[in-house]
Design an enzyme around this catalytic site. Structure first.
Site, PDB file in Angstrom:
ATOM      1  N   ARG A   9      16.043  -7.014  25.690  1.00 58.08           N
ATOM      2  CA  ARG A   9      15.262  -7.122  26.985  1.00 58.08           C
ATOM      3  C   ARG A   9      14.512  -8.591  26.695  1.00 58.08           C
ATOM      4  NH1 ARG A   9      17.461  -3.747  29.267  1.00 58.08           N
ATOM      5  NH2 ARG A   9      16.960  -2.031  30.118  1.00 58.08           N
TER       6      ARG A   9
ATOM      7  N   ASP B  41      21.369 -12.828  27.069  1.00 61.00           N
ATOM      8  CA  ASP B  41      21.849 -12.059  28.165  1.00 61.00           C
ATOM      9  C   ASP B  41      20.671 -11.512  29.078  1.00 61.00           C
ATOM     10  OD1 ASP B  41      23.944 -10.847  29.640  1.00 61.00           O
ATOM     11  OD2 ASP B  41      23.259  -8.799  28.785  1.00 61.00           O
TER      12      ASP B  41
ATOM     13  N   GLU C 142      13.517 -12.494  34.257  1.00 57.65           N
ATOM     14  CA  GLU C 142      14.969 -12.659  34.810  1.00 57.65           C
ATOM     15  C   GLU C 142      14.717 -12.042  36.216  1.00 57.65           C
ATOM     16  OE1 GLU C 142      16.927 -10.162  31.678  1.00 57.65           O
ATOM     17  OE2 GLU C 142      16.927  -8.647  33.385  1.00 57.65           O
TER      18      GLU C 142
HETATM   19  P1  NAD Z   1      18.325   3.195  20.985  1.00 55.59           P
HETATM   20  O1  NAD Z   1      17.219   3.829  21.545  1.00 55.59           O
HETATM   21  O2  NAD Z   1      19.429   4.065  20.564  1.00 55.59           O
HETATM   22  O3  NAD Z   1      17.725   2.176  19.696  1.00 55.59           O
HETATM   23  C1  NAD Z   1      16.788   1.610  19.875  1.00 55.59           C
HETATM   24  C2  NAD Z   1      16.321   1.376  18.356  1.00 55.59           C
HETATM   25  O4  NAD Z   1      15.153   0.332  18.267  1.00 55.59           O
HETATM   26  C3  NAD Z   1      15.797   2.606  17.765  1.00 55.59           C
HETATM   27  O5  NAD Z   1      16.588   2.847  16.546  1.00 55.59           O
HETATM   28  C4  NAD Z   1      14.236   2.517  17.425  1.00 55.59           C
HETATM   29  O6  NAD Z   1      13.520   2.936  16.358  1.00 55.59           O
HETATM   30  C5  NAD Z   1      14.144   1.023  17.430  1.00 55.59           C
HETATM   31  N1  NAD Z   1      12.786   0.253  17.597  1.00 55.59           N
HETATM   32  C6  NAD Z   1      12.052   0.619  18.455  1.00 55.59           C
HETATM   33  N2  NAD Z   1      11.015  -0.370  18.370  1.00 55.59           N
HETATM   34  C7  NAD Z   1      11.178  -0.958  17.439  1.00 55.59           C
HETATM   35  C8  NAD Z   1      10.544  -2.136  17.043  1.00 55.59           C
HETATM   36  N3  NAD Z   1       9.432  -2.750  17.360  1.00 55.59           N
HETATM   37  N4  NAD Z   1      11.551  -3.049  16.133  1.00 55.59           N
HETATM   38  C9  NAD Z   1      12.603  -2.653  15.823  1.00 55.59           C
HETATM   39  N5  NAD Z   1      13.174  -1.718  16.089  1.00 55.59           N
HETATM   40  C10 NAD Z   1      12.634  -0.942  16.951  1.00 55.59           C
HETATM   41  O7  NAD Z   1      18.704   2.210  22.162  1.00 55.59           O
HETATM   42  P2  NAD Z   1      20.318   1.573  22.301  1.00 55.59           P
HETATM   43  O8  NAD Z   1      20.817   2.548  23.383  1.00 55.59           O
HETATM   44  O9  NAD Z   1      20.771   0.965  21.171  1.00 55.59           O
HETATM   45  O10 NAD Z   1      19.642   0.167  23.343  1.00 55.59           O
HETATM   46  C11 NAD Z   1      18.795  -0.786  22.820  1.00 55.59           C
HETATM   47  C12 NAD Z   1      18.140  -1.784  24.010  1.00 55.59           C
HETATM   48  O11 NAD Z   1      19.470  -2.496  24.549  1.00 55.59           O
HETATM   49  C13 NAD Z   1      17.652  -0.950  25.069  1.00 55.59           C
HETATM   50  O12 NAD Z   1      16.172  -0.767  24.525  1.00 55.59           O
HETATM   51  C14 NAD Z   1      17.966  -2.052  26.090  1.00 55.59           C
HETATM   52  O13 NAD Z   1      16.670  -2.816  26.148  1.00 55.59           O
HETATM   53  C15 NAD Z   1      18.982  -2.902  25.692  1.00 55.59           C
HETATM   54  N6  NAD Z   1      20.110  -2.769  26.667  1.00 55.59           N
HETATM   55  C16 NAD Z   1      20.577  -3.815  27.246  1.00 55.59           C
HETATM   56  C17 NAD Z   1      21.698  -3.771  27.847  1.00 55.59           C
HETATM   57  C18 NAD Z   1      22.343  -4.897  28.627  1.00 55.59           C
HETATM   58  O14 NAD Z   1      23.373  -4.891  29.453  1.00 55.59           O
HETATM   59  N7  NAD Z   1      22.244  -6.187  28.185  1.00 55.59           N
HETATM   60  C19 NAD Z   1      22.425  -2.916  28.192  1.00 55.59           C
HETATM   61  C20 NAD Z   1      21.935  -1.236  27.394  1.00 55.59           C
HETATM   62  C21 NAD Z   1      20.793  -1.277  26.673  1.00 55.59           C
END
Ligand code: NAD
Length: 344
Positions: free
Chosen positions: A231, A255, A260
């Protein structure tokens, strides 16, 4: 037949949702515009709203939806930082697609690192002008280098496996570490200090807002490669520009971008870019910026469509909502879902 109003849709979304419409007996109404306080009335007469990453699900939007008799918003994405959960609670159920293809995002992330390191995007442009010079295209081996991964959930774990496959050392930071062979969990400060490359895979929360700020950048290795496919607001754009200008950051793959919402997914090619910081970032030769595209694979779109339709069916049929989130479970706290099977 239930009527479902979709916001911020493009032709590639519609193909996948249309494929499921008959099976679920839903009438699908597509709006191109992003959901906001002014156009939320487009959903009147519908039974549900489907929203995406840059739709604004504010208190006022939720109040209007509730007054229109719409009590469910299905997010066709994993992230949910665009929802006012306090306002939604008790009024509008929020369901999402928690996982659709961690591979899509993780593979795209590695693609960005490779492209930045070996300057593949620059070579592409050069060759199109018959410039066959290699000057300025020097990269480094990934083998033996250290990747720092912030957030080791579904996407972070797939990405770490890819890095290990490249023979890289992996440092990780996550408030909830998940032990994994070949991965060493460290403090955030250590991760910034010892990583040659850093990849962001955590959600945007109050705690992670500007997790990469001026102080973090100062702490990084000279010439670090930074990639953000999570994000935009995880990175302070002003500090990023300063870090790129003074060479502290060797290259950045973005990305996502803090502001955005207005621009991504739209065609601004005929206009002067009003966002000076975005224009500055795009102008830099060591930046690769894409329009929130990391999720965009056939497999991900099919899974997103299927899970979204199933989330809505469960809501309409009065069933449990395993993919619902509220202000409590969004923070990892216990909520009423444990005994009510819905957050409220
Ligand atoms: P997930 O919930 O499986 O994993 C997120 C991880 O981040 C968890 O292990 C959590 O403990 C950790 N976390 C929470 N707060 C944190 C912090 N302050 N510092 C470090 N780690 C922290 O989520 P995911 O499916 O792996 O997705 C991760 C992120 O990817 C989503 O939140 C979304 O913002 C982003 N995303 C982007 C796209 C894209 O097209 N660019 C697509 C899907 C997801």
């Amino acid at each position: 037949m239930k009527k479902v109003c979709f916001f911020d849709t493009k032709p590639y979304d519609r193909i996948y949702f249309d494929a499921f419409a008959k099976e679920y007996n839903f009438e699908l109404i597509y709006c191109e515009s992003k959901l906001n306080e002014k156009n939320v009335v487009l959903a009147s007469g519908c039974d549900a709203v489907v929203a995406f990453v840059n739709d604004s699900i504010t208190a006022q939007v939720l109040q209007t939806l509730s007054s229109l008799g719409i009590h469910v918003v299905a997010l066709r994405c994993a992230g949910y930082n665009n929802v006012d959960f306090k306002e939604a609670y008790g009024k509008v159920h929020i369901v999402r697609v928690p996982a659709y293809s961690p591979y899509a995002v993780a593979e795209f992330t590695m693609g960005m690192f490779l492209s930045l390191n070996r300057k593949i995007y620059r070579a592409y442009n050069r060759i199109r002008e018959y410039n066959f010079s290699l000057v300025g295209l020097l990269g480094t081996d990934f083998y033996g280098k250290t990747m720092g991964v912030i957030g080791t959930g579904k996407i972070g774990q797939v990405f770490m496996d890819i890095c290990l496959g490249f023979g890289m050392k992996v440092l990780a930071y996550d408030p909830y570490p998940k032990e994994r062979a070949g991965v060493r969990y460290v403090t955030l400060e250590e991760l910034f200090r010892y990583s040659d490359m850093i990849s962001l895979h955590c959600p945007l929360t109050k705690e992670s807002y500007h997790i990469v700020d001026a102080a973090a950048i100062r702490n990084m290795k000279d010439g670090v490669i930074l990639v953000n496919t999570s994000r935009g607001a995880l990175i302070d754009a002003t500090s990023l520009i300063d870090g790129l200008k003074d060479g502290k950051i060797g290259a950045a793959g973005l990305d996502v971008y803090e502001e955005e919402g207005e621009y991504f997914y739209e065609d601004y090619s005929g206009e002067v870019m009003p966002d000076d910081e975005l224009a500055r970032i795009i102008s830099m030769p060591n930046v690769l910026l894409t329009s929130h595209q990391a999720f965009l694979t056939k497999e991900a779109l099919k899974n997103i469509a299927e899970t979204t339709m199933e989330n809505l069916r469960q809501y309409f049929d009065g069933e449990a909502l395993p993919n619902e989130i509220c202000y409590q479970c969004a923070k990892g706290e216990r909520c009423k879902k444990e005994h009510l099977e819905r957050c409220f």
